[in-house]
Each structure stands twice: as structure tokens, then as C-alpha cells.
Write a protein that holds these residues in place. Structure first.
Motif, PDB file in Angstrom:
ATOM      1  N   PRO A 264       0.798  -1.228   0.000  1.00  0.00           N
ATOM      2  CA  PRO A 264       0.000   0.000   0.000  1.00  0.00           C
ATOM      3  C   PRO A 264       0.829   1.275   0.000  1.00  0.00           C
ATOM      4  O   PRO A 264       0.375   2.307  -0.500  1.00  0.00           O
ATOM      5  CB  PRO A 264      -0.847  -0.125   1.275  1.00  0.00           C
ATOM      6  CG  PRO A 264      -0.179  -1.177   2.094  1.00  0.00           C
ATOM      7  CD  PRO A 264       0.485  -2.097   1.140  1.00  0.00           C
ATOM      8  N   TYR A 265       2.063   1.213   0.525  1.00  0.00           N
ATOM      9  CA  TYR A 265       2.868   2.444   0.544  1.00  0.00           C
ATOM     10  C   TYR A 265       3.281   2.895  -0.853  1.00  0.00           C
ATOM     11  O   TYR A 265       3.763   4.014  -1.025  1.00  0.00           O
ATOM     12  CB  TYR A 265       4.099   2.270   1.433  1.00  0.00           C
ATOM     13  CG  TYR A 265       5.029   1.124   1.086  1.00  0.00           C
ATOM     14  CD1 TYR A 265       5.784   1.118  -0.065  1.00  0.00           C
ATOM     15  CD2 TYR A 265       5.161   0.047   1.962  1.00  0.00           C
ATOM     16  CE1 TYR A 265       6.642   0.067  -0.371  1.00  0.00           C
ATOM     17  CE2 TYR A 265       6.014  -1.012   1.680  1.00  0.00           C
ATOM     18  CZ  TYR A 265       6.756  -0.994   0.504  1.00  0.00           C
ATOM     19  OH  TYR A 265       7.600  -2.034   0.216  1.00  0.00           O
ATOM     20  N   SER A 280      -3.956  -2.697  -7.278  1.00  0.00           N
ATOM     21  CA  SER A 280      -3.654  -3.288  -5.985  1.00  0.00           C
ATOM     22  C   SER A 280      -3.606  -4.800  -6.183  1.00  0.00           C
ATOM     23  O   SER A 280      -4.633  -5.453  -6.360  1.00  0.00           O
ATOM     24  CB  SER A 280      -4.734  -2.908  -4.961  1.00  0.00           C
ATOM     25  OG  SER A 280      -4.365  -3.283  -3.662  1.00  0.00           O
ATOM     26  N   HIS A 345      -1.046  -6.068   9.149  1.00  0.00           N
ATOM     27  CA  HIS A 345      -2.201  -6.318  10.029  1.00  0.00           C
ATOM     28  C   HIS A 345      -2.722  -7.744   9.850  1.00  0.00           C
ATOM     29  O   HIS A 345      -3.939  -7.979   9.864  1.00  0.00           O
ATOM     30  CB  HIS A 345      -3.325  -5.320   9.739  1.00  0.00           C
ATOM     31  CG  HIS A 345      -3.032  -3.930  10.208  1.00  0.00           C
ATOM     32  ND1 HIS A 345      -3.333  -3.481  11.473  1.00  0.00           N
ATOM     33  CD2 HIS A 345      -2.450  -2.885   9.557  1.00  0.00           C
ATOM     34  CE1 HIS A 345      -2.950  -2.222  11.590  1.00  0.00           C
ATOM     35  NE2 HIS A 345      -2.412  -1.838  10.440  1.00  0.00           N
ATOM     36  N   GLU A 350      -8.267  -6.025  10.077  1.00  0.00           N
ATOM     37  CA  GLU A 350      -7.836  -5.102   9.029  1.00  0.00           C
ATOM     38  C   GLU A 350      -7.154  -5.838   7.880  1.00  0.00           C
ATOM     39  O   GLU A 350      -7.291  -5.442   6.716  1.00  0.00           O
ATOM     40  CB  GLU A 350      -6.889  -4.046   9.612  1.00  0.00           C
ATOM     41  CG  GLU A 350      -6.276  -3.098   8.592  1.00  0.00           C
ATOM     42  CD  GLU A 350      -7.236  -2.051   8.078  1.00  0.00           C
ATOM     43  OE1 GLU A 350      -6.858  -1.318   7.145  1.00  0.00           O
ATOM     44  OE2 GLU A 350      -8.371  -1.961   8.594  1.00  0.00           O
ATOM     45  N   ASP A 356      -5.634  -5.681   3.517  1.00  0.00           N
ATOM     46  CA  ASP A 356      -5.315  -4.404   4.164  1.00  0.00           C
ATOM     47  C   ASP A 356      -4.850  -3.378   3.143  1.00  0.00           C
ATOM     48  O   ASP A 356      -5.116  -2.181   3.274  1.00  0.00           O
ATOM     49  CB  ASP A 356      -4.251  -4.593   5.246  1.00  0.00           C
ATOM     50  CG  ASP A 356      -2.905  -4.981   4.667  1.00  0.00           C
ATOM     51  OD1 ASP A 356      -2.820  -6.073   4.068  1.00  0.00           O
ATOM     52  OD2 ASP A 356      -1.941  -4.211   4.796  1.00  0.00           O
ATOM     53  N   SER A 357      -4.152  -3.828   2.092  1.00  0.00           N
ATOM     54  CA  SER A 357      -3.680  -2.892   1.071  1.00  0.00           C
ATOM     55  C   SER A 357      -4.844  -2.271   0.311  1.00  0.00           C
ATOM     56  O   SER A 357      -4.813  -1.085  -0.030  1.00  0.00           O
ATOM     57  CB  SER A 357      -2.735  -3.600   0.092  1.00  0.00           C
ATOM     58  OG  SER A 357      -3.375  -4.683  -0.553  1.00  0.00           O
ATOM     59  N   ARG A 359      -7.935  -1.825   1.533  1.00  0.00           N
ATOM     60  CA  ARG A 359      -8.580  -0.874   2.445  1.00  0.00           C
ATOM     61  C   ARG A 359      -7.780   0.429   2.506  1.00  0.00           C
ATOM     62  O   ARG A 359      -8.340   1.533   2.465  1.00  0.00           O
ATOM     63  CB  ARG A 359      -8.707  -1.490   3.839  1.00  0.00           C
ATOM     64  CG  ARG A 359      -9.680  -2.657   3.901  1.00  0.00           C
ATOM     65  CD  ARG A 359      -9.821  -3.220   5.317  1.00  0.00           C
ATOM     66  NE  ARG A 359     -10.851  -4.250   5.366  1.00  0.00           N
ATOM     67  CZ  ARG A 359     -10.633  -5.548   5.176  1.00  0.00           C
ATOM     68  NH1 ARG A 359      -9.388  -5.979   4.958  1.00  0.00           N
ATOM     69  NH2 ARG A 359     -11.628  -6.411   5.211  1.00  0.00           N
ATOM     70  N   HIS A 360      -6.462   0.304   2.624  1.00  0.00           N
ATOM     71  CA  HIS A 360      -5.598   1.485   2.676  1.00  0.00           C
ATOM     72  C   HIS A 360      -5.742   2.311   1.398  1.00  0.00           C
ATOM     73  O   HIS A 360      -5.865   3.546   1.457  1.00  0.00           O
ATOM     74  CB  HIS A 360      -4.143   1.042   2.850  1.00  0.00           C
ATOM     75  CG  HIS A 360      -3.159   2.162   2.829  1.00  0.00           C
ATOM     76  ND1 HIS A 360      -2.768   2.828   3.973  1.00  0.00           N
ATOM     77  CD2 HIS A 360      -2.474   2.753   1.814  1.00  0.00           C
ATOM     78  CE1 HIS A 360      -1.899   3.781   3.657  1.00  0.00           C
ATOM     79  NE2 HIS A 360      -1.699   3.738   2.356  1.00  0.00           N
ATOM     80  N   ASN A 361      -5.730   1.653   0.253  1.00  0.00           N
ATOM     81  CA  ASN A 361      -5.802   2.375  -1.011  1.00  0.00           C
ATOM     82  C   ASN A 361      -7.137   3.079  -1.190  1.00  0.00           C
ATOM     83  O   ASN A 361      -7.198   4.201  -1.707  1.00  0.00           O
ATOM     84  CB  ASN A 361      -5.544   1.416  -2.177  1.00  0.00           C
ATOM     85  CG  ASN A 361      -4.102   0.944  -2.230  1.00  0.00           C
ATOM     86  OD1 ASN A 361      -3.219   1.581  -1.668  1.00  0.00           O
ATOM     87  ND2 ASN A 361      -3.862  -0.178  -2.877  1.00  0.00           N
ATOM     88  N   ARG A 363      -8.926   4.268   1.216  1.00  0.00           N
ATOM     89  CA  ARG A 363      -8.871   5.458   2.080  1.00  0.00           C
ATOM     90  C   ARG A 363      -8.064   6.575   1.418  1.00  0.00           C
ATOM     91  O   ARG A 363      -8.393   7.752   1.550  1.00  0.00           O
ATOM     92  CB  ARG A 363      -8.285   5.091   3.440  1.00  0.00           C
ATOM     93  CG  ARG A 363      -9.202   4.191   4.259  1.00  0.00           C
ATOM     94  CD  ARG A 363      -8.541   3.670   5.513  1.00  0.00           C
ATOM     95  NE  ARG A 363      -9.375   2.653   6.152  1.00  0.00           N
ATOM     96  CZ  ARG A 363      -8.941   1.499   6.616  1.00  0.00           C
ATOM     97  NH1 ARG A 363      -7.648   1.187   6.541  1.00  0.00           N
ATOM     98  NH2 ARG A 363      -9.773   0.638   7.158  1.00  0.00           N
TER      99      ARG A 363
END
Length: 438
Positions: A264-265, A280, A345, A350, A356-357, A359-361, A363
Motif C-alpha cells: 500500500p505504501y 492493488s 495487520h 484489518e 489491508d492494502s 482498504r488502505h488504497n 482510504r
């Protein structure tokens, strides 16, 4: 529920008429719904109704039948200072023909270059993605797929796929060699696809290149096919080559599918390249997390260092470590795995599903100014990748973002989730009843 229906036709009266030479095109949208608030405003200002040059160009490009607008376009209106209201067609794969939205805000895509396979899913998808591996390995050079060796070149394949998909789906096609060609040559290759598929459908896939350059790319083709340095050992210029290539293409009028985002970073930096699609990848990340977790649990239960060695071997195989790091102390390998799982996570809600990636993306998308950019969730396998995504996309937190999501997979993978066991059970019952059996 609608209580009042207005259309452009409702605006026509003795004082409002159609631009004579554009009547045939205006007729395509006269009966489209017009919100009551917009109608109240327009009736005070409109004197003539016509279409934009772009509208006529789209209709001409796709040879659209009379009284229709093509799939993959939404209708917008522009009011000019002289009282002329012009209908425009804006590329938007969320739309079916005649300005109707697709059944769901979440869109689907296929990872395929097999025209026979694409035909079965052509009315379902809003995008198709392919890369040299998909085109050559999985289709052209695969006699089971390329029946009778009918297709011999990439251009033949892409032209046929374009014909099958029609106007409604974007087609994301990757350049053959982002390393050996000059920027001029890359633009020429992209331009060829634009001519073939039209500016409205073509999207150029640009891969993140990381430490791989035109100097060391040969290392991936020879010997052990390993890069001689770590993925993190990269110059600033090389790290941002993909980003700058994407920006260059965007500046020349191409939409870009920026790909190879696994962590995700990577995404916020990828968005600086102004992509139309950003990806993703989930499959390998999840599988590798599961392997790390299992081996850590086995090590903690037994104290046997072979389980940490298993992680180290996986790190070498999957390029977390390069060959110079093959003798890294096992305690360092253990900590590396533990830190990675914590970041992902993997022990909580999460990220225990490996998403999790995603969800992060999503956001991140709440804070982007790129209104047309969509997130492609890609690279799936197994019994739960797609079902878990399906559940994530109805979570309350993301309900206002699902229209930004495209789910892509091999058509055969998506096909398995059209059905379930009870379909067989009920068809048994129905067919026996229809044939007088019990």
C-alpha cells in the motif's frame, strides 16, 4: 422514486428549437432524463439545443445506430453564453448505451488476450487488461488457446478483441519493452494502439520498474535470473522511471494504467503520476503472508530453525532478499517476517483476509483530487480472494468509494463465482420434475 419526469424535449417550445444541421445527433438525447432542478434552470436560459464537436466525433468514430448513444459514455451538457445548450459525450465506463448506468457501481474487468474467452464475458466487463505475458505466453504461443494458430501477431489479437468488446470497455495494453526503447519509440508504440483502438478506448499500461533498468534487465533473463541487487537498492532516477513515463504519456493525451503496486505504501506516490487506473495486487502478498505466519508459528512451537530457514528461502525466491543476503542471520530473518506481518495487520480484522492494502488504497482515494482515477483490484486465486473482496466492498466505510473500483481477474476465475453447489441441487430437482421424474 421519481415523481416528475423531465427531458430535453420538455424544453422545446416556440422560443426554443434544435440546431437544424445537428438534429439527427440531438435526437439521440432528447428523451434522456433531466433532473427537475436542472430543467427549471435551463428553461430560463436555453434558446437553441445542439451537440458539441466531440459528441459528433464519438458518434462517427463508433458508427453508432440512429437514436442511440454508445456504451462507455455519459451525456453532459454545456450552456453557452448565447443561450445554446450543447450535449456532450464524456468517456465513462460506468455507463451502458443511451446514458444508462451499469447495474452496479463496482465494475469488472478481465485479464485476458484470448478472443474466444473474451467473447463470453464481453457484455459483463468494463475493461480488459493484458500484458506481453498474457498476449504471447497465454494465447499466441499457446496452441490450446490459439486454435489453428489463427492469430500470429499482437496487433491481430488486439484488433479482434477491440471488435468483440465494442465501445463500452476500455482496453489496457502494455508496451512491450519499457527498458530498451527510447521515449520517442514508446510514444510511437502507444500511438499505434491509439490508432487501432481509438483514443476513447485505449489505456496504456505502465509498469513500476523499481531497480530494474536497461543496464541490468538482462540479469532477469540469464543464469539464475536474479537481479544482482536488492529491490530497495535503487537510484532516485530509476525508482521514478515508471512514474515519469506515465506522466509523459499522460501529457501526450494517453490515459495510463499504472501497474505493479503490491504494497500500500506504493500507491500515494503512484497517484502523483496522474494515472487513470492504479492497481492493488493481492494474491502473492496474501500467500506469502500466510507462509510467513505458518512458519513463525511452527518455529515458536518447536524452536526448530528450519522453519525460519523456510522463510529465508521464500524471501530469496520472491526477491525480498538478493543472493548477497543469502547468509543473513536467521534471527534477522525472523524479525523481518514479524515486522512485515505487523505492517500488514495479518493478525487482525484489518488484514487477516490479505486485503489491508485494498482498504488502505480506498482510504487514499478519499483524499485524491483525481476524480476519474479508479482502483483495479487484481491478481486473485483460491476460494476466498474474490468472496472476501465482495464482502469488503459492502463495508460501511467504503460505500461511497465503490464506484472507483474495478475488479479484474482471469475470466475463468470470475466464472467460478457465478455459481454454487445448490445450483446443481436445484437444477436436478427442476429437470427431474420437468421430465416426470422424482
Amino acid at each position: 422514486m421519481k415523481t416528475v419526469s423531465c427531458t430535453l424535449n420538455t424544453l422545446l417550445n416556440d422560443d426554443v428549437s434544435l440546431i437544424e444541421e445537428q438534429k439527427s445527433d440531438v435526437n439521440r438525447v432528447l428523451d434522456f432524463d433531466l433532473p427537475l432542478g436542472e430543467y427549471d434552470f435551463l428553461k430560463k436560459h436555453v434558446k437553441k439545443i445542439g451537440v458539441t464537436k466531440e459528441f459528433s466525433n464519438v458518434i462517427s468514430t463508433f458508427k453508432t445506430p440512429e437514436n442511440e448513444t454508445p456504451e462507455g459514455f455519459r451525456v453532459a451538457y454545456r450552456l453557452e453564453s448565447n443561450g445554446i445548450l450543447r450535449a456532450d459525450l464524456i468517456r465513462d465506463i460506468s455507463y451502458d448505451k443511451n446514458g444508462k448506468k451499469r447495474p452496479t457501481n463496482v465494475l469488472f474487468s478481465a485479464d485476458s488476450a484470448n478472443p474466444y474467452e473474451v467473447k463470453s464475458i464481453s457484455k459483463i466487463i468494463a475493461n480488459l487488461t493484458c500484458n506481453p505475458g498474457i498476449i504471447y505466453d497465454l494465447f499466441i504461443n499457446n496452441p490450446k488457446a490459439n486454435i489453428g494458430n489463427q492469430f500470429k501477431t499482437r496487433d491481430e489479437v488486439m484488433e479482434e478483441i477491440g471488435r468483440i468488446l465494442g465501445t463500452g470497455a476500455d482496453i489496457s495494453v502494455e508496451l512491450n519493452d519499457p527498458f530498451g526503447k527510447s521515449d520517442t519509440e514508446l510514444l510511437e508504440e502507444a500511438e499505434k494502439f491509439r490508432e487501432m483502438l481509438s483514443e476513447y478506448r485505449v489505456v496504456i499500461k505502465v509498469p513500476h520498474t523499481g531497480p530494474v533498468t536497461n543496464v541490468n534487465v538482462s540479469e532477469l533473463l540469464l543464469g539464475n535470473k536474479k537481479l544482482g541487487k536488492s529491490f530497495a537498492d535503487v537510484t532516485t532516477e530509476d525508482a521514478f522511471r515508471g512514474h515519469n513515463l506515465a506522466l509523459m504519456l499522460q501529457e501526450h493525451g494517453f490515459r495510463v494504467n499504472f501497474t505493479l503496486m503490491f504494497e500500500p505504501y506504493q500507491t500515494a506516490l503512484a497517484l502523483q503520476a496522474k494515472p487513470y487506473f492504479v492497481n492493488s495486487f493481492i494474491r502473492h502478498r496474501l500467500m506469502q503472508s500466510e507462509s510467513m505466519e505458518l512458519n513463525l508459528k511452527q518455529y515458536n512451537a518447536t524452536g526448530d530453525p528450519k522453519f525460519i530457514k523456510n522463510i529465508q528461502d521464500m524471501f530469496l525466491e520472491k526477491d525480498y532478499l538478493n543472493m548477497d543476503q543469502a547468509q543473513m542471520e536467521l534471527l534477522m530473518v525472523k524479525k523481518m517476517a514479524e515486522d512485515m506481518l505487523k505492517y500488514r495487520h495479518f493478525s487482525d480484522a484489518e488484514g487477516s483476509d490479505g486485503l489491508d492494502s485494498v482498504r488502505h488504497n480506498l482510504r487514499l482515494f478519499k483524499n485524491t483530487n483525481l476524480d476519474d482515477t479508479r482502483l483495479i483490484i487484481c491478481s486473485m486465486e483460491g476460494e476466498f480472494n474474490y468472496p472476501d473482496i465482495d464482502k469488503l466492498l459492502v463495508e460501511k466505510e467504503f460505500e461511497d468509494l465503490v464506484y472507483r473500483v474495478v475488479v479484474t481477474a482471469e475470466p475463468k476465475y470470475l466464472a467460478r463465482f457465478t455459481s454454487c453447489n445448490q445450483v446443481v441441487s436445484y437444477q436436478r430437482r427442476f429437470m427431474n420434475a420437468a421430465n416426470g421424474q422424482k
